[in-house]
Design an enzyme around this catalytic site. Structure first.
Site, PDB file in Angstrom:
ATOM      1  N   LYS A   1     -13.677  -6.555 -12.577  1.00 54.13           N
ATOM      2  CA  LYS A   1     -14.268  -7.648 -13.347  1.00 54.13           C
ATOM      3  C   LYS A   1     -15.783  -7.557 -13.240  1.00 54.13           C
ATOM      4  O   LYS A   1     -16.378  -7.892 -12.215  1.00 54.13           O
ATOM      5  CB  LYS A   1     -13.819  -9.025 -12.831  1.00 54.13           C
ATOM      6  CG  LYS A   1     -14.168 -10.112 -13.861  1.00 54.13           C
ATOM      7  CD  LYS A   1     -14.242 -11.483 -13.301  1.00 54.13           C
ATOM      8  CE  LYS A   1     -15.545 -11.804 -12.660  1.00 54.13           C
ATOM      9  NZ  LYS A   1     -16.742 -11.700 -13.531  1.00 54.13           N
TER      10      LYS A   1
ATOM     11  N   GLY B   1     -21.348  -9.755  -4.230  1.00 57.41           N
ATOM     12  CA  GLY B   1     -21.912 -10.963  -4.843  1.00 57.41           C
ATOM     13  C   GLY B   1     -22.462 -11.882  -3.773  1.00 57.41           C
ATOM     14  O   GLY B   1     -22.806 -11.440  -2.670  1.00 57.41           O
ATOM     15  N   SER B   2     -22.533 -13.161  -4.098  1.00 56.71           N
ATOM     16  CA  SER B   2     -23.192 -14.109  -3.205  1.00 56.71           C
ATOM     17  C   SER B   2     -22.303 -14.470  -2.013  1.00 56.71           C
ATOM     18  O   SER B   2     -21.077 -14.366  -2.078  1.00 56.71           O
ATOM     19  CB  SER B   2     -23.556 -15.372  -3.979  1.00 56.71           C
ATOM     20  OG  SER B   2     -22.370 -15.952  -4.490  1.00 56.71           O
ATOM     21  N   THR B   3     -22.934 -14.919  -0.969  1.00 53.06           N
ATOM     22  CA  THR B   3     -22.207 -15.285   0.251  1.00 53.06           C
ATOM     23  C   THR B   3     -21.244 -16.433  -0.015  1.00 53.06           C
ATOM     24  O   THR B   3     -20.099 -16.418   0.457  1.00 53.06           O
ATOM     25  CB  THR B   3     -23.217 -15.627   1.364  1.00 53.06           C
ATOM     26  OG1 THR B   3     -23.916 -14.405   1.684  1.00 53.06           O
ATOM     27  CG2 THR B   3     -22.540 -16.162   2.607  1.00 53.06           C
TER      28      THR B   3
ATOM     29  N   GLY C   1     -18.279 -15.168  -1.823  1.00 50.85           N
ATOM     30  CA  GLY C   1     -17.553 -14.296  -0.894  1.00 50.85           C
ATOM     31  C   GLY C   1     -16.626 -15.096   0.013  1.00 50.85           C
ATOM     32  O   GLY C   1     -15.481 -14.697   0.261  1.00 50.85           O
TER      33      GLY C   1
ATOM     34  N   GLU D   1     -19.390  -7.511   0.166  1.00 47.04           N
ATOM     35  CA  GLU D   1     -20.805  -7.097   0.169  1.00 47.04           C
ATOM     36  C   GLU D   1     -21.602  -8.280  -0.351  1.00 47.04           C
ATOM     37  O   GLU D   1     -21.618  -8.548  -1.563  1.00 47.04           O
ATOM     38  CB  GLU D   1     -21.007  -5.899  -0.768  1.00 47.04           C
ATOM     39  CG  GLU D   1     -20.340  -4.616  -0.324  1.00 47.04           C
ATOM     40  CD  GLU D   1     -21.052  -3.960   0.846  1.00 47.04           C
ATOM     41  OE1 GLU D   1     -22.184  -4.344   1.170  1.00 47.04           O
ATOM     42  OE2 GLU D   1     -20.440  -3.064   1.446  1.00 47.04           O
TER      43      GLU D   1
ATOM     44  N   CYS E   1     -29.894  -7.094  -3.139  1.00 46.09           N
ATOM     45  CA  CYS E   1     -29.408  -7.684  -1.888  1.00 46.09           C
ATOM     46  C   CYS E   1     -30.203  -7.163  -0.708  1.00 46.09           C
ATOM     47  O   CYS E   1     -30.357  -7.839   0.293  1.00 46.09           O
ATOM     48  CB  CYS E   1     -27.928  -7.380  -1.721  1.00 46.09           C
ATOM     49  SG  CYS E   1     -27.575  -5.628  -1.943  1.00 46.09           S
TER      50      CYS E   1
ATOM     51  N   GLU F   1     -31.662 -16.732   0.625  1.00 41.91           N
ATOM     52  CA  GLU F   1     -31.845 -15.607  -0.290  1.00 41.91           C
ATOM     53  C   GLU F   1     -32.385 -16.119  -1.624  1.00 41.91           C
ATOM     54  O   GLU F   1     -31.775 -16.984  -2.257  1.00 41.91           O
ATOM     55  CB  GLU F   1     -30.508 -14.896  -0.526  1.00 41.91           C
ATOM     56  CG  GLU F   1     -30.669 -13.650  -1.372  1.00 41.91           C
ATOM     57  CD  GLU F   1     -29.349 -12.965  -1.669  1.00 41.91           C
ATOM     58  OE1 GLU F   1     -28.370 -13.654  -2.013  1.00 41.91           O
ATOM     59  OE2 GLU F   1     -29.296 -11.726  -1.576  1.00 41.91           O
TER      60      GLU F   1
HETATM   61  P1  NAD Z   1     -21.962 -14.307  -7.684  1.00 43.65           P
HETATM   62  O1  NAD Z   1     -21.347 -14.415  -6.339  1.00 43.65           O
HETATM   63  O2  NAD Z   1     -22.309 -15.544  -8.391  1.00 43.65           O
HETATM   64  O3  NAD Z   1     -21.000 -13.493  -8.677  1.00 43.65           O
HETATM   65  C1  NAD Z   1     -20.567 -12.185  -8.370  1.00 43.65           C
HETATM   66  C2  NAD Z   1     -19.294 -11.903  -9.153  1.00 43.65           C
HETATM   67  O4  NAD Z   1     -18.269 -12.785  -8.710  1.00 43.65           O
HETATM   68  C3  NAD Z   1     -19.404 -12.138 -10.664  1.00 43.65           C
HETATM   69  O5  NAD Z   1     -18.654 -11.151 -11.331  1.00 43.65           O
HETATM   70  C4  NAD Z   1     -18.777 -13.510 -10.840  1.00 43.65           C
HETATM   71  O6  NAD Z   1     -18.230 -13.717 -12.120  1.00 43.65           O
HETATM   72  C5  NAD Z   1     -17.674 -13.469  -9.798  1.00 43.65           C
HETATM   73  N1  NAD Z   1     -17.224 -14.772  -9.320  1.00 43.65           N
HETATM   74  C6  NAD Z   1     -17.929 -15.934  -9.265  1.00 43.65           C
HETATM   75  N2  NAD Z   1     -17.158 -16.918  -8.754  1.00 43.65           N
HETATM   76  C7  NAD Z   1     -15.955 -16.372  -8.479  1.00 43.65           C
HETATM   77  C8  NAD Z   1     -14.745 -16.883  -7.929  1.00 43.65           C
HETATM   78  N3  NAD Z   1     -14.639 -18.161  -7.547  1.00 43.65           N
HETATM   79  N4  NAD Z   1     -13.698 -16.038  -7.781  1.00 43.65           N
HETATM   80  C9  NAD Z   1     -13.786 -14.737  -8.135  1.00 43.65           C
HETATM   81  N5  NAD Z   1     -14.917 -14.209  -8.670  1.00 43.65           N
HETATM   82  C10 NAD Z   1     -15.991 -15.000  -8.829  1.00 43.65           C
HETATM   83  O7  NAD Z   1     -23.229 -13.353  -7.485  1.00 43.65           O
HETATM   84  P2  NAD Z   1     -24.278 -12.917  -8.583  1.00 43.65           P
HETATM   85  O8  NAD Z   1     -25.196 -14.055  -8.847  1.00 43.65           O
HETATM   86  O9  NAD Z   1     -23.591 -12.244  -9.720  1.00 43.65           O
HETATM   87  O10 NAD Z   1     -25.070 -11.749  -7.786  1.00 43.65           O
HETATM   88  C11 NAD Z   1     -26.080 -12.004  -6.889  1.00 43.65           C
HETATM   89  C12 NAD Z   1     -25.569 -11.971  -5.462  1.00 43.65           C
HETATM   90  O11 NAD Z   1     -24.943 -10.722  -5.177  1.00 43.65           O
HETATM   91  C13 NAD Z   1     -26.681 -12.089  -4.444  1.00 43.65           C
HETATM   92  O12 NAD Z   1     -26.304 -12.973  -3.413  1.00 43.65           O
HETATM   93  C14 NAD Z   1     -26.805 -10.672  -3.888  1.00 43.65           C
HETATM   94  O13 NAD Z   1     -27.353 -10.572  -2.605  1.00 43.65           O
HETATM   95  C15 NAD Z   1     -25.405 -10.224  -3.928  1.00 43.65           C
HETATM   96  N6  NAD Z   1     -25.342  -8.756  -3.879  1.00 43.65           N
HETATM   97  C16 NAD Z   1     -24.900  -8.139  -2.751  1.00 43.65           C
HETATM   98  C17 NAD Z   1     -24.887  -6.749  -2.677  1.00 43.65           C
HETATM   99  C18 NAD Z   1     -24.404  -6.018  -1.449  1.00 43.65           C
HETATM  100  O14 NAD Z   1     -24.100  -4.834  -1.567  1.00 43.65           O
HETATM  101  N7  NAD Z   1     -24.302  -6.647  -0.302  1.00 43.65           N
HETATM  102  C19 NAD Z   1     -25.335  -6.001  -3.761  1.00 43.65           C
HETATM  103  C20 NAD Z   1     -25.797  -6.673  -4.889  1.00 43.65           C
HETATM  104  C21 NAD Z   1     -25.784  -8.051  -4.943  1.00 43.65           C
END
Ligand code: NAD
Length: 482
Positions: free
Chosen positions: A172, A225-227, A230, A247, A281, A381
């Protein structure tokens, strides 16, 4: 531009015909109308992946590898178009998408293509008459959920090892930047990946993402994605006892010691924070600089920040483009206010650029703010072109500030003292540490975090382990009674 879901080897409409729009962050115009996956579509994709698994997981590993190598070649052949697509979808400057992201995407597929037939099991030494061996086995259908900041690269980081190990994938992409992932799925079909091995279901987290997390036939979720999200995913996956790889966010510490090579450290620091508008990140979002070199270092860094060319990401000379969405731009702007309210001093930037040509885009100037380590802007962050600055006197104090957040993803240090480099690298609480460089990633080195930055590792052999179980088999080869 219109795109559809990619399920079972073909582009299809969403079951209910739903679509959503993605916007060009340079001017807010509509870039594409994208078919929106919901539960029924995710279920269709998982079923297609499940059907494909029997054949794909039994294929000779070298044959899976060969397809990944072909995909790497196809990505390189399509580099110009892919880079432009990525730039338009994300706002990341063309010189980076073309010069770095697309090249790294191909390199990562190539690395895992080569890895496919080299990731092997072991034989355990036991008593005579028995053979004990351990074989890595693919998990089955893997769900992968990715963010919007480096969408094309994350396709390779996640698909590469999962497919090399023999899994089938339902990915996704972010609802904000789904276009390059769909294009890669198309290239994969062109080079011969069997239907169902790769499926792309762009949609929203609460619907498509949640369904992937809850689906009983998905063996593992790999999430970037975000903490906060996660944590929700880990809770949701517990219901079906799925494996989870997270991650998550970061708050990278970048320590400049008094004996550092300052010109190199200034350049590396600017790249560490301002590359991709700070939307990384592992961004070097906290500068921790020794008091003896602080003034000189900041003079040079502020001067450099003033020369960064901010503008239309499609222009070949642009070094910083817009942030990827209006919502995110507003969030980053709100941190500039927070930093000010907390008594921070703005040393560079701090606002949107004044150029009329950029007025309808999501731009923010490269920004440097001196503040306290306990300030919110220094603890949370921000994920934008905002770097906070702190000063230290002793190595212990530098480490205390560096390790003083809940995150533990990337960190860096600049020194010409070899023993200090090793000592501080060892003490930094981070999954990745750079010495005299910052934010350099390669496909062979494990990538991942500690603390609220998540668990599990991408890249290298570690990634192959993430996507396999180990089966232990004991054979009585002597036919003796036991
Ligand atoms: P986000 O957590 O809002 O979304 C990430 C993904 O998760 C998107 O595809 C979103 O549609 C999906 N998502 C959102 N809510 C969900 C749920 N309840 N269930 C399942 N999927 C869901 O993050 P973002 O704003 O897209 O990205 C930025 C974040 O990603 C920052 O916190 C950044 O640090 C982190 N990030 C981490 C790494 C790493 O490798 N550690 C790399 C890049 C980005």
């Amino acid at each position: 531009m219109q795109t559809r879901l990619f399920i079972g080897g073909e582009f299809v409409d969403a079951a209910d015909g739903a679509t959503f729009e993605t916007l060009d962050p340079h001017d807010g115009s509509v870039l594409a109308e994208v078919a929106e996956a919901k539960q029924e579509d995710v279920d269709r994709a998982v079923a297609a992946a499940k059907r494909a698994f029997h054949h794909w997981s039994r294929l000779a590993a070298a044959d899976r590898g060969r397809l990944l190598l072909k995909l790497a070649d196809a990505i390189e052949a399509d580099a110009q178009d892919l880079a432009l697509l990525e730039t338009r979808d994300t706002g990341h400057p063309l010189r980076d998408t073309l010069g770095l992201d697309v090249q790294r995407t191909a390199a990562t597929f190539r690395y895992f293509g080569g890895m496919a037939d080299k990731f092997q099991g072991t034989v355990v030494p036991v008593e005579q008459g028995f053979l004990d061996y351990v074989v890595p086995e693919a998990l089955g259908v893997v769900g992968q959920i990715v963010p919007w900041n480096f969408p094309i690269m994350f396709v390779s980081w996640k698909l590469g090892p999962a497919l090399a190990a023999g899994n089938c994938v339902v990915m996704k992409p972010s609802e904000i930047t789904p276009l390059s992932a769909l294009r890669i799925a198309e290239l994969a079909a062109d080079v011969g990946f069997p239907p169902g091995v790769i499926n792309m279901v762009p949609g929203y987290g609460q619907t498509a993402g949640q369904r992937l997390v809850n689906h009983p036939d998905v063996a593992k979720i790999s999430f970037t994605g975000s903490t906060n999200v996660g944590k929700q995913i880990a809770r949701g996956a517990a219901e079906t006892l799925k494996q989870v790889h997270l991650e998550l966010g970061g708050k990278g510490a970048n320590i400049v010691f008094g004996d550092a090579n300052l010109p190199a450290a200034v350049g590396g620091t600017a790249f560490g924070i301002f590359h991709n508008q700070g939307q990384a990140c592992i961004a070097a979002s906290r500068l921790i600089v020794h008091e003896s070199v602080k003034d000189e270092f900041l003079d040079r860094l502020v001067a450099l920040a003033g020369t960064i060319r901010v503008g239309d990401p499609k222009a070949p000379t642009t070094e910083m483009g817009p942030l990827t969405s209006a919502l995110h731009r507003d969030r980053v702007m709100s941190y500039l206010e927070v930093a000010g309210d907390e008594g921070g001093t703005v040393l560079a930037g701090g606002k949107a650029p004044e150029a009329a040509a950029l007025a309808s885009g999501y731009y923010i100037e490269p920004t440097i703010v001196e503040t306290r380590p306990e300030a919110r802007a220094a603890q949370e962050e921000v994920f934008g072109p905002l770097m906070v600055v702190h000063t230290f006197k002793t190595d212990e104090e530098a480490l205390e500030i560096a390790n003083g957040t809940a995150y533990g993803l990337g960190g860096g240090l600049w020194t010409t003292d070899l023993s200090r480099a090793h000592k501080v690298a060892r003490e930094l609480r981070a999954g990745m540490v750079w010495v005299n460089s910052y934010k350099r990633v390669n496909p062979g080195s494990p990538f991942g975090g500690m603390g609220v930055s998540g668990y599990g590792r991408e890249m290298g052999f570690e990634a192959m382990r993430e996507y396999t179980d180990r089966k232990s088999t004991r054979l009585n080869s002597s036919h003796a009674n036991i």
